[in-house]
Design an enzyme around this catalytic site. Structure first.
Site, PDB file in Angstrom:
ATOM      1  N   SER A 192     -12.845   1.608  10.021  1.00 18.60           N
ATOM      2  CA  SER A 192     -12.280   1.891   8.843  1.00 18.60           C
ATOM      3  C   SER A 192     -12.939   0.925   8.050  1.00 18.60           C
ATOM      4  O   SER A 192     -13.444  -0.224   8.319  1.00 18.60           O
ATOM      5  CB  SER A 192     -10.628   1.291   8.927  1.00 18.60           C
TER       6      SER A 192
ATOM      7  N   ASP B 284     -16.428   5.807  14.060  1.00 20.10           N
ATOM      8  CA  ASP B 284     -15.251   5.468  13.041  1.00 20.10           C
ATOM      9  C   ASP B 284     -14.801   4.258  13.078  1.00 20.10           C
ATOM     10  O   ASP B 284     -13.885   3.703  13.881  1.00 20.10           O
ATOM     11  CB  ASP B 284     -14.201   6.267  13.661  1.00 20.10           C
TER      12      ASP B 284
ATOM     13  N   GLU C  93       0.781  -1.264  -0.204  1.00 27.12           N
ATOM     14  CA  GLU C  93       0.166  -0.076   0.157  1.00 27.12           C
ATOM     15  C   GLU C  93       0.722   1.034  -0.014  1.00 27.12           C
ATOM     16  O   GLU C  93       2.069   1.368   0.559  1.00 27.12           O
ATOM     17  CB  GLU C  93      -1.080   0.076   1.200  1.00 27.12           C
TER      18      GLU C  93
ATOM     19  N   LYS D  63      -3.601  -1.235  14.176  1.00 30.45           N
ATOM     20  CA  LYS D  63      -2.856  -0.171  14.947  1.00 30.45           C
ATOM     21  C   LYS D  63      -3.208  -0.243  16.492  1.00 30.45           C
ATOM     22  O   LYS D  63      -4.294  -0.351  16.830  1.00 30.45           O
ATOM     23  CB  LYS D  63      -3.076   1.185  14.185  1.00 30.45           C
TER      24      LYS D  63
HETATM   25  N1  PSU Z   1      -1.036   1.310   9.828  1.00 33.50           N
HETATM   26  C1  PSU Z   1       0.067   1.820   9.731  1.00 33.50           C
HETATM   27  N2  PSU Z   1       0.300   3.200   8.929  1.00 33.50           N
HETATM   28  C2  PSU Z   1      -0.732   3.487   7.973  1.00 33.50           C
HETATM   29  C3  PSU Z   1      -1.969   3.078   8.092  1.00 33.50           C
HETATM   30  C4  PSU Z   1      -2.010   1.885   8.875  1.00 33.50           C
HETATM   31  O1  PSU Z   1       0.953   1.669  10.521  1.00 33.50           O
HETATM   32  O2  PSU Z   1      -0.499   4.579   7.739  1.00 33.50           O
HETATM   33  C5  PSU Z   1      -2.979   3.205   7.204  1.00 33.50           C
HETATM   34  C6  PSU Z   1      -3.558   2.217   6.268  1.00 33.50           C
HETATM   35  O3  PSU Z   1      -3.319   2.555   4.938  1.00 33.50           O
HETATM   36  C7  PSU Z   1      -4.670   1.963   6.800  1.00 33.50           C
HETATM   37  C8  PSU Z   1      -5.324   3.238   7.144  1.00 33.50           C
HETATM   38  O4  PSU Z   1      -5.588   1.464   5.616  1.00 33.50           O
HETATM   39  O5  PSU Z   1      -4.378   3.630   7.841  1.00 33.50           O
HETATM   40  C9  PSU Z   1      -6.653   3.016   7.990  1.00 33.50           C
HETATM   41  O6  PSU Z   1      -7.035   4.649   7.873  1.00 33.50           O
HETATM   42  P1  PSU Z   1      -8.648   4.927   8.215  1.00 33.50           P
HETATM   43  O7  PSU Z   1      -8.558   4.533   9.896  1.00 33.50           O
HETATM   44  O8  PSU Z   1      -8.703   6.212   8.291  1.00 33.50           O
HETATM   45  O9  PSU Z   1      -9.606   3.963   7.528  1.00 33.50           O
HETATM   46 MN    MN Z   2     -11.672   6.011   9.940  1.00 35.69          MN
END
Ligand code: PSU
Ligand code: MN
Length: 299
Positions: free
Chosen positions: A137, A135, A23, A156
């Site tokens: 993902s 929230d 990614e 995370k």
């Molecule tokens: N984990 C990391 N660094 C990141 C992300 C995840 O260590 O930058 C990113 C990934 O691209 C994941 C996104 O899909 O965060 C999720 O973001 P959100 O919670 O806004 O959906």
């Molecule tokens: Mn989000």
């Protein structure tokens, strides 16, 4: 949406050779500049060293791009790149922007061109205040309908881990621990929660991916690959950084798509760069396992 596939990725796919999707949000928003660009190269080099073809996914001038050359990686590592989840892809195509793809957007695009393995750092998931903020993902909902193996170090640690595991269950996404009965805790070896299943090697993971198709599932497979305890961030340092980061985010009104990059940056600052080293290490370990799984699927 126009999809451009790098010639090396195209020939690996048509030749049945192992390919690992990567990614670009991790590069653009998860790691500090300028070291992010160098880390992107190290990640790709590791995939190649393990005998697989890397395919970093991004959107460039509104075109989905599977496999980036050096100049395209430079663009993703630069300043003005937006974060694109799966829902943003069509808008980004029409607006002809450059964007970094999240796990959701990467999995979706990679699967569409026939890539079956994707390695990253940590998945998105259910945020700690999700009962009020809603929230959660889109990584989770996308994986419910995208048949790809995602190797990660769990989700995370800033997230609500048990709620995320529950949500993956609801969505029909299997979660397996690689050589571990514990769900990986991203910077930490153990999130404090068990996994439903343990797998011992890459061929077994490849067989599970195939068996999912045989039982009519179109879901992905989450492979949680924990760091060994010797490589993890000190748990006390971790918990302090998390608490102070959450306080600052709340005080500054940081939420939504901006929250993850904010907290990762906070960790990098308060740990004096140690969290960055751990982050890079866990991604390298994940792409190594991803390459093994891709090889098992190819053979
Ligand atoms: N984990 C990391 N660094 C990141 C992300 C995840 O260590 O930058 C990113 C990934 O691209 C994941 C996104 O899909 O965060 C999720 O973001 P959100 O919670 O806004 O959906
Ligand atoms: Mn989000």
């Amino acid at each position: 949406m126009q999809i451009d596939i790098h010639p090396d990725v195209r020939s690996a796919l048509s030749g049945g050779r192992p390919v690992v999707a990567l990614e670009s949000t991790l590069i653009a928003h998860g790691l500090p500049r300028p070291s992010n660009r160098e880390v992107a190269a190290r990640i790709e080099d590791r995939v190649r060293a393990c005998g697989a073809q890397p395919a970093t996914v991004a959107v460039l001038d509104g075109r989905a791009t599977i496999g980036l050359d050096d100049r395209q990686l430079d663009r993703i590592g630069a300043d003005d790149v937006v974060k694109l989840s799966e829902r943003d892809l069509a808008v980004a195509a029409v607006k002809a922007v450059d964007g970094a793809t999240t796990v959701a957007a990467t999995a979706s695009l990679a699967s569409r061109v026939g890539i079956r393995v994707f390695a990253t750092g940590g998945l998105g998931g259910v945020h700690r205040d999700a009962d009020r903020s809603w929230d959660v993902s889109a990584d989770l909902t996308t994986l419910a309908r995208t048949p790809i193996v995602v190797v990660c170090a769990g989700v995370k640690s800033i997230l609500d881990v048990p709620a995320t595991l529950e949500h993956l269950e609801t969505l029909g996404v299997p979660v397996v621990g690689y050589c571990s009965e514990r769900f990986a805790g991203f910077y930490l070896a153990d999130s404090g929660h068990p996994v439903p299943w343990t797998v011992d090697d890459a061929p077994e993971i490849a067989r599970i991916h195939q068996a999912q198709r045989a039982v009519g599932s179109s879901a992905g497979l989450v492979v949680a690959n924990p760091l060994p305890p010797t490589e993890q961030l000190d748990p006390g340092v971790h918990d302090d950084a998390l608490a102070s980061g959450m306080r600052q985010a709340a005080a500054g009104g940081v939420r939504g798509a901006a929250l993850t990059p904010f907290l990762l940056d906070h960790f990098h600052q308060v740990t004096g760069g140690r969290s960055l080293d751990v982050n890079v290490e866990l991604v390298l370990r994940n792409v190594t396992l991803g390459a093994e799984i891709a090889a098992a699927l190819a053979s």
